[in-house]
Design an enzyme around this catalytic site. Structure first.
Site, short mmCIF file in Angstrom:
data_model
loop_
_atom_site.label_atom_id
_atom_site.label_comp_id
_atom_site.label_asym_id
_atom_site.label_seq_id
_atom_site.Cartn_x
_atom_site.Cartn_y
_atom_site.Cartn_z
N GLN A 52 63.46 101.78 25.00
CA GLN A 52 64.55 102.54 24.71
C GLN A 52 64.50 103.75 23.95
O GLN A 52 64.56 105.01 23.99
CB GLN A 52 65.77 101.82 24.51
CG GLN A 52 67.40 102.44 24.45
CD GLN A 52 68.46 101.96 23.65
OE1 GLN A 52 68.28 100.97 22.90
NE2 GLN A 52 69.68 102.46 23.77
N TYR A 73 65.18 87.44 15.72
CA TYR A 73 64.83 88.83 15.59
C TYR A 73 64.82 88.97 14.23
O TYR A 73 64.23 89.83 13.51
CB TYR A 73 65.76 89.30 16.44
CG TYR A 73 65.86 91.00 16.55
CD1 TYR A 73 64.63 91.53 16.75
CD2 TYR A 73 66.85 91.25 16.09
CE1 TYR A 73 64.80 92.95 16.71
CE2 TYR A 73 66.97 92.62 16.07
CZ TYR A 73 65.83 93.51 16.42
OH TYR A 73 65.99 95.10 16.48
N1 SER Z 1 70.04 96.39 19.15
C1 SER Z 1 69.44 95.21 18.49
C2 SER Z 1 69.86 94.13 19.30
O1 SER Z 1 70.68 94.10 20.01
C3 SER Z 1 69.77 95.17 17.24
O2 SER Z 1 68.83 95.86 16.42
O3 SER Z 1 69.16 93.00 19.26
#
Ligand code: SER
Length: 328
Positions: A18, A149
């Site tokens: 993206q 993450y």
């Molecule tokens: N846009 C990312 C996510 O939603 C956050 O950094 O994982």
């Protein structure tokens, strides 16, 4: 081999994603198309990305693949946009660690060994979680994320700062909020609803949102994200006190406010809510961030608010929809 001292030849990993896809095009405009190598791993690049400059396949977990491109194109700057995002990271946490952390340390190692000029790797609002104040979250506070993450983003920031301190590598990063854009769809993130809502408003005049209506997260429109990223790249290293972890704010709204904003342009638009596992992730993140350090150290100053973004998003998507290519 002399240390590289300026931005001339850039490698963008994760360039099919993206942010990577639009960042590559913005960098090609600025630094010359041939000087910006777009790298992807598996997902095919769109025609614009593929035809506007060099494209290479690079799996960042394989250091020799990075070395090969750095040598062939005399790369001095790596923008490491390769990452697995929060929702997909919860499904395959080991893979998320591998790409986000082993991929990053490979980029940093290549920068150290080949004396590159700079590595930039984004961080995220996902670095926060338990014990952090989630309203106007300060630059310096507890970093105890609850997602893999987030764990990789905290570790990544620390790695960048470590390489600056220990090896003198110029490593930089910013904590992106949710990024909203009209060109390439996001994949695997929690903030993706704030992009899909616009596409579905144009296509179906309705959207079923996967988080509750009162969910409020920090967000940013892509033109500001590109400007901020390039501004940080180009900032004078000697003036930076922080390196891998700049808070970066822009706007903050609940889904109810976002839907109401879209309704001003599309009165029939209806949003319904069926929260799934991503709700828990969203609840662990801030609603807004304090970005005064980025404003002070390198002049961060976003331009778009919710009204301006909604108008621009809907104009762009409506035009593509009318041409029969909403999804590219
Ligand atoms: N846009 C990312 C996510 O939603 C956050 O950094 O994982």
């Amino acid at each position: 081999m002399a240390k590289k001292t300026q931005i001339k030849n850039i490698l963008v990993t994760g360039s099919v994603g993206q942010i990577g896809s639009e960042l590559t095009m913005a960098l090609r405009d600025k630094y010359g198309a041939d000087n910006v190598v777009a790298a992807g791993n598996r997902t095919a690049p769109n025609e614009e990305l593929k035809n506007s400059g060099p494209f290479e396949w690079v799996d960042v977990t394989q250091i020799m693949q990075i070395v090969d491109v750095v040598r062939r194109y005399d790369i001095d700057t790596i923008i490491n946009m390769s990452a697995l995002l929060s929702a997909v990271g919860e499904r395959i946490p080991q893979k998320c660690w591998d790409v986000n952390i082993n991929g990053l340390i490979n980029c940093l190692e290549v920068a150290r060994l080949f004396e590159l000029y700079q590595v930039l790797c984004p961080s995220s609002i996902a670095v926060w979680g338990d014990y952090a104040p989630l309203d106007n979250t300060p630059q310096e506070t507890v970093l105890k994320p609850t997602t893999m993450y987030g764990v990789t983003k905290v570790a990544g920031e620390l790695l960048c700062d470590y390489y600056v301190r220990r090896f003198g590598v110029d490593a930089r990063g910013l904590r992106y909020p949710g990024i909203i854009s009209a060109e390439t769809l996001p994949g695997g993130g929690t903030t993706d609803y704030a992009v899909w809502i616009y596409y579905k408003a144009i296509e179906e005049k309705k959207y079923e949102c996967f988080v509750r209506e009162d969910t409020r997260l920090p967000m940013m429109y892509m033109p500001d994200c590109l400007k901020g990223t390039i501004d940080l790249m180009e900032a004078d290293f000697s003036t930076l006190k922080h390196h891998g972890d700049f808070n970066m704010g822009s706007m903050s709204f609940s889904v109810t406010e976002l839907a109401a904003n879209i309704k001003k342009h599309i009165p029939e638009f209806e949003c319904t809510y069926v929260p799934d596992a991503r709700q828990k992730i969203a609840d662990s993140w801030p609603s807004s961030v304090d970005d005064s350090v980025a404003r002070e150290e390198w002049g961060w100053n976003p331009a778009y608010d919710l009204d301006g973004m909604t108008k621009d998003m809907l104009d762009k998507l409506q035009k593509r929809h009318d041409e029969g290519k909403l999804y590219g």
